[in-house]
Design a protein around this motif. Sequence first.
Motif, mmCIF file in Angstrom:
data_model
loop_
_atom_site.group_PDB
_atom_site.id
_atom_site.type_symbol
_atom_site.label_atom_id
_atom_site.label_comp_id
_atom_site.label_asym_id
_atom_site.label_seq_id
_atom_site.Cartn_x
_atom_site.Cartn_y
_atom_site.Cartn_z
ATOM 1 N N ASP A 632 -22.440 -62.233 -23.234
ATOM 2 C CA ASP A 632 -21.982 -61.368 -23.720
ATOM 3 C C ASP A 632 -21.669 -61.243 -25.307
ATOM 4 O OD1 ASP A 632 -20.917 -58.247 -23.576
ATOM 5 O OD2 ASP A 632 -19.035 -59.560 -24.379
ATOM 6 N N ARG A 633 -21.299 -62.681 -25.807
ATOM 7 C CA ARG A 633 -21.036 -62.677 -27.045
ATOM 8 C C ARG A 633 -22.457 -63.005 -27.743
ATOM 9 N NH1 ARG A 633 -16.578 -64.796 -29.448
ATOM 10 N NH2 ARG A 633 -17.844 -66.360 -30.876
ATOM 11 N N ARG A 634 -23.387 -63.606 -26.993
ATOM 12 C CA ARG A 634 -24.791 -63.532 -27.503
ATOM 13 C C ARG A 634 -25.420 -62.075 -27.709
ATOM 14 N NH1 ARG A 634 -26.851 -68.760 -23.962
ATOM 15 N NH2 ARG A 634 -25.616 -70.414 -25.154
ATOM 16 N N VAL A 635 -25.104 -61.389 -26.827
ATOM 17 C CA VAL A 635 -25.727 -59.917 -26.946
ATOM 18 C C VAL A 635 -25.086 -59.245 -27.945
ATOM 19 C CG1 VAL A 635 -25.768 -57.820 -25.513
ATOM 20 C CG2 VAL A 635 -26.205 -59.910 -24.270
ATOM 21 N N LEU A 636 -23.645 -59.429 -27.928
ATOM 22 C CA LEU A 636 -23.007 -58.703 -29.044
ATOM 23 C C LEU A 636 -23.714 -59.217 -30.504
ATOM 24 C CD1 LEU A 636 -20.694 -56.666 -29.518
ATOM 25 C CD2 LEU A 636 -19.178 -58.580 -29.853
ATOM 26 N N HIS A 637 -23.857 -60.740 -30.686
ATOM 27 C CA HIS A 637 -24.469 -61.052 -31.867
ATOM 28 C C HIS A 637 -25.509 -60.592 -32.044
ATOM 29 C CE1 HIS A 637 -26.964 -64.025 -33.971
ATOM 30 N NE2 HIS A 637 -25.861 -64.224 -34.759
ATOM 31 N N ARG A 638 -26.498 -60.404 -31.121
ATOM 32 C CA ARG A 638 -28.000 -59.584 -31.326
ATOM 33 C C ARG A 638 -27.921 -58.469 -31.821
ATOM 34 N NH1 ARG A 638 -30.529 -58.613 -25.965
ATOM 35 N NH2 ARG A 638 -29.310 -57.068 -26.043
ATOM 36 N N ASP A 639 -27.062 -57.727 -31.270
ATOM 37 C CA ASP A 639 -26.632 -56.212 -31.630
ATOM 38 C C ASP A 639 -26.052 -56.104 -32.864
ATOM 39 O OD1 ASP A 639 -27.475 -55.482 -29.107
ATOM 40 O OD2 ASP A 639 -25.496 -55.121 -28.282
ATOM 41 N N LEU A 640 -25.048 -57.008 -33.279
ATOM 42 C CA LEU A 640 -24.626 -56.940 -34.655
ATOM 43 C C LEU A 640 -25.508 -57.259 -35.630
ATOM 44 C CD1 LEU A 640 -22.075 -56.898 -36.462
ATOM 45 C CD2 LEU A 640 -21.668 -59.180 -36.342
ATOM 46 N N SER A 641 -26.841 -58.053 -35.260
ATOM 47 C CA SER A 641 -27.787 -58.441 -36.278
ATOM 48 C C SER A 641 -28.570 -57.055 -36.519
ATOM 49 C CB SER A 641 -28.756 -59.290 -35.824
ATOM 50 O OG SER A 641 -27.926 -60.631 -35.437
ATOM 51 N N ALA A 694 -19.319 -62.562 -36.716
ATOM 52 C CA ALA A 694 -20.435 -62.346 -37.956
ATOM 53 C C ALA A 694 -20.054 -63.723 -38.703
ATOM 54 C CB ALA A 694 -19.781 -61.213 -38.748
ATOM 55 N N GLU A 695 -18.686 -64.102 -38.837
ATOM 56 C CA GLU A 695 -18.598 -65.470 -39.699
ATOM 57 C C GLU A 695 -18.819 -66.510 -38.987
ATOM 58 O OE1 GLU A 695 -14.128 -65.203 -39.960
ATOM 59 O OE2 GLU A 695 -14.345 -64.245 -41.910
ATOM 60 N N GLU A 696 -19.026 -66.774 -37.572
ATOM 61 C CA GLU A 696 -19.574 -67.797 -36.934
ATOM 62 C C GLU A 696 -21.075 -68.191 -37.162
ATOM 63 O OE1 GLU A 696 -18.421 -67.750 -32.930
ATOM 64 O OE2 GLU A 696 -16.213 -67.617 -33.164
ATOM 65 N N SER A 697 -21.607 -66.819 -36.972
ATOM 66 C CA SER A 697 -23.113 -66.800 -37.143
ATOM 67 C C SER A 697 -23.763 -66.781 -38.426
ATOM 68 C CB SER A 697 -23.849 -65.443 -36.171
ATOM 69 O OG SER A 697 -23.412 -64.231 -36.994
ATOM 70 N N GLY A 698 -22.903 -66.367 -39.649
ATOM 71 C CA GLY A 698 -23.240 -66.479 -41.011
ATOM 72 C C GLY A 698 -23.706 -65.065 -41.052
ATOM 73 N N LEU A 699 -23.948 -63.865 -40.327
ATOM 74 C CA LEU A 699 -24.017 -62.796 -40.776
ATOM 75 C C LEU A 699 -23.137 -61.990 -41.575
ATOM 76 C CD1 LEU A 699 -25.078 -61.221 -37.110
ATOM 77 C CD2 LEU A 699 -26.647 -61.610 -39.183
ATOM 78 N N ILE A 700 -21.710 -62.573 -41.707
ATOM 79 C CA ILE A 700 -20.911 -61.989 -42.657
ATOM 80 C C ILE A 700 -21.254 -62.106 -43.940
ATOM 81 C CG2 ILE A 700 -19.721 -64.325 -43.096
ATOM 82 C CD1 ILE A 700 -17.937 -60.817 -42.654
ATOM 83 N N VAL A 701 -22.448 -62.941 -44.553
ATOM 84 C CA VAL A 701 -22.751 -63.034 -46.048
ATOM 85 C C VAL A 701 -23.600 -61.639 -46.151
ATOM 86 C CG1 VAL A 701 -24.586 -63.974 -47.532
ATOM 87 C CG2 VAL A 701 -22.972 -65.380 -45.713
ATOM 88 N N ALA A 702 -24.776 -61.253 -45.439
ATOM 89 C CA ALA A 702 -25.168 -59.988 -45.692
ATOM 90 C C ALA A 702 -24.376 -58.623 -45.291
ATOM 91 C CB ALA A 702 -26.514 -59.919 -44.686
ATOM 92 N N MET A 703 -23.603 -59.184 -44.433
ATOM 93 C CA MET A 703 -22.533 -57.765 -44.198
ATOM 94 C C MET A 703 -21.698 -57.553 -45.419
ATOM 95 S SD MET A 703 -20.060 -57.232 -40.999
ATOM 96 C CE MET A 703 -21.159 -57.477 -39.697
ATOM 97 N N GLY A 704 -21.105 -58.587 -45.743
ATOM 98 C CA GLY A 704 -20.062 -58.655 -47.073
ATOM 99 C C GLY A 704 -20.846 -58.086 -48.251
ATOM 100 N N GLU A 705 -22.164 -58.282 -48.492
ATOM 101 C CA GLU A 705 -22.784 -57.882 -49.750
ATOM 102 C C GLU A 705 -22.887 -56.365 -49.163
ATOM 103 O OE1 GLU A 705 -27.073 -58.106 -51.763
ATOM 104 O OE2 GLU A 705 -26.550 -59.581 -50.320
ATOM 105 N N TRP A 706 -23.307 -55.872 -48.130
ATOM 106 C CA TRP A 706 -23.251 -54.315 -47.921
ATOM 107 C C TRP A 706 -21.992 -53.818 -48.134
ATOM 108 C CZ3 TRP A 706 -20.810 -51.376 -44.188
ATOM 109 C CH2 TRP A 706 -21.257 -49.962 -44.212
#
Length: 898
Positions: A632-641, A694-706
């Motif tokens: 479920d976390r992996r799916v959520l991560h994919r959807d968050l991407s 987002a912080e665990e996966s590193g997506l927070i960098v792009a998300m934080g910029e947005w």
Amino acid sequence: MTGKDWQAGGKGGKSVAAAVGLVYAAVAAAPASAWAAAIGLSTDNHITGTDAGVAWEIFTGGFIAVSFLAAAAIWVTSVLRKARRSLRRHAFVSSGLNNLNQGVVMTDSRQRIIFCNDRYLEIYGLLRSDIRPAMTDPELGDLRRARGVLDACSDQFYRLSNACDGLFTELPDGRLIAVKRFKLPNGGSVATHEDCSEQRKLARQLATTKQFLESVIDNVPVCIAAKGIEDGRYILVNRAFERFSRVSRDFIVGRRADEIFQPQTAANIAATDQVALASPDSHYYSEMVFERGSEKRTLANNKVVARNEAGQPVFLIALFEDVTERKSLSRELENAKKFLETVVDNIPVSLIVQCASDGHYLLANRRAETILNRRREDAIGLTASDIFGPRDAKLIVARDEMAVGNGGLLTEEHPIRTSEGLRLFLTRRVTVRGDDGEPQYLIKTNEDVTDRRQTESRMAHMAYHDGLTDLPNRTAFLKALSQMIEACQGTDDEFAVLSLDLDGLKEINDVFGHAVGDSLLIEVARRIQSAAHGGLVARLSGDEFGVIIDGKQPAVGQALAQQIVAAMVPEFLIDDKSVRTGLTTGISLFPRDGTDPASLLANAGVALFRAKAKSRGSICVFEPEMDRQIRDRRVLHRDLSNAMRNGELSLHYQPQARTGRKLVDDDVIGFEALTRWSHPTRGFVPPGDFIPLAEESGLIVAMGEWILREACREAASWPSPKQIAVNLSPVQFIHGDLVGLVHSILLETGLNPSRLELEITEGVLIEDFERSLALLRRLKALGVRIAMDDFGSGYSSLSYFQAFPFDKIKIDRGFVMYLGRNPQSAAIVRAVIGLGHGLDVSIVAEGVETQEQLGFLADEGCDAVQGFFIGKPEPIAHYATLVGRPPRIPEAIRRKAG
């Protein structure tokens, strides 16, 4: 000459006449008896007077006749003598004229040909018989014209031949004849005809040679100038001189140096001229300064004195070139050479250059003295046999010869005995070849790698071991896990992977300090190793350990976990401090829970996560249903991407207001931008679910910029210049150029930096304090405000405020929510407010949800508040009036009004 002869003949006639006269006078004066006696008439015969008279007359008459005949004979003799002399003179003149190299034609006053020499006939191909008696000059011209050896009409011929330069006519065979006519006083003329073909050929060759030499001189890149010795005036300059001096050669030629150049330059030229003239070899080289406009140029000046046959100086020739740049380059080259020598001399590697043919040392830097065991000056010119012992020298020479023969780079490591003892050196040999392709130099570098190899050995150990506990690290653990899987595959063997998490390490660090925490980790590692009974123990991260144990599973794994947990029960005595801790354990089994290292370790982590959820110190074995949470976390991560690309993320804004018992719209000082995710199937996803992901996966960098760009763009559009607060993740401080990003967004959106407030948590400073502190200072230098968020919820060291001047402190909602119910919370909030005022830092209380909480904060002097009681996070349109925009009319009311 003829006149003189004729004068001589006249004088002879006059002498004869005089002689005759004298004779005649003598006869007349003598008595008749004397003459009678003379002719034989005796006086005794008594000749009569008449007879005597007759006789005298006969005698006188005869004598006169004889005298006349004698005078005539003398005159004839004189005339014949003069004629012979004239004929000899005429033959001499004719012979001389006929032997001239020039053709000669003489005419009288009536233009009749009175003389024509043989050379004239030869030039025009005529015969002597072609010259008729009494032929005139025009008739001779017609003859030549008929023969094709005269191409000019009579008028043109006479006009041009009488001119000063004469007439030049070209014959059919290509010969060039020069004709000149001279008028004589008696009205006649003399014409000369000279074959100038050879002269013309020589003149053309001379002109060609002159033109060639002038072209060569003119195109020589060296400046050339020549001047006369007597007057010092220039007679020649070439194009290079003209270009260099920037003065036209037409202006230079005919002038002296002092009429052309500046006084100092002219004086320098004059001085070098005098030295050249006084030089015994008529040659002088010097360097002089030439002033050209406002600049000064350095010239290499070569002066040569040209002398005539008598050895007297006639011309002075100057050859010079501009060497300003060359001298500058020479100085730069010299400086570069000194610089390179300094660099070579100070590089931390031994450098030696040898002659490739005989092995003699040509160069050695200071570092090479360690290997050579002598000063480098003493080593130059020696060979390896002169410096090293026979055994070492033989080995060195053999390697040198191998490098020279190879032609490439030869690298090896070998020990060398030096004054500092036996050291390990990395030697590189490279051959430098000359233009002919033959080896010329052998360059050797000897780098002392003793310390490096020792360091690399330590680093290799560190690469697979934890620096604190000296246990194998995560990399070594995964490698061992792979080897274990490979050994057990295809067999019935089983093993377990234990993931152990140390309980309360953060709290221990907070209470006792990190030094005690580090000592605790060392002791925990020792106890785990002691309890593992041969199992592989590793430190996987800060407070996480891993163990691999084989045997019948899960019984062996569970038993080992219990033994390890039991080993943690006794207190740890560290620095006279009694410390208690425990271990929470997750277990995965091979091959049931995975057949690769990543799956086994991940499943052990899932079991650990479930064990922590139960209680600390518990042991949990992985079950397949636990994997659903991971999936479920992996799916959520994919959807968050995909959420940002699909526009599923949005910003809501929660107001911040000045503290007061009663709040009005004017009390709102700004908003905090909060991210919301509207999932297409799940609906609203709480920030607590997707922000950590987002912080665990590193997506927070792009998300934080947005988030930062969108919030600044929105705030910049508000008519009312209120503050906008944006949260920064610790991950953003680690990855990317955060300062550059903030700066570029401020420029892009046009937001005043003083309106932007960046909120950080203590996690930013815990990860890398010095680096994070430097970034915060650079951010503050941009003019933005920095706030400490969730103060009091974690470590919250007061040293942060000593190291960095925060603009705002936000009290964590965990303390505000208990105000009025918990005295400790009230005391903490009160202390934080007092701390902020003491530090001149603004205080904001989060989580204000009741009037009672607001009143307490107002009474204590809290600067600002934020929470549901003030306003919930909503789209900015909900707070249109607060930011100076007209209120939004609901769609239903707008339609009804329409």
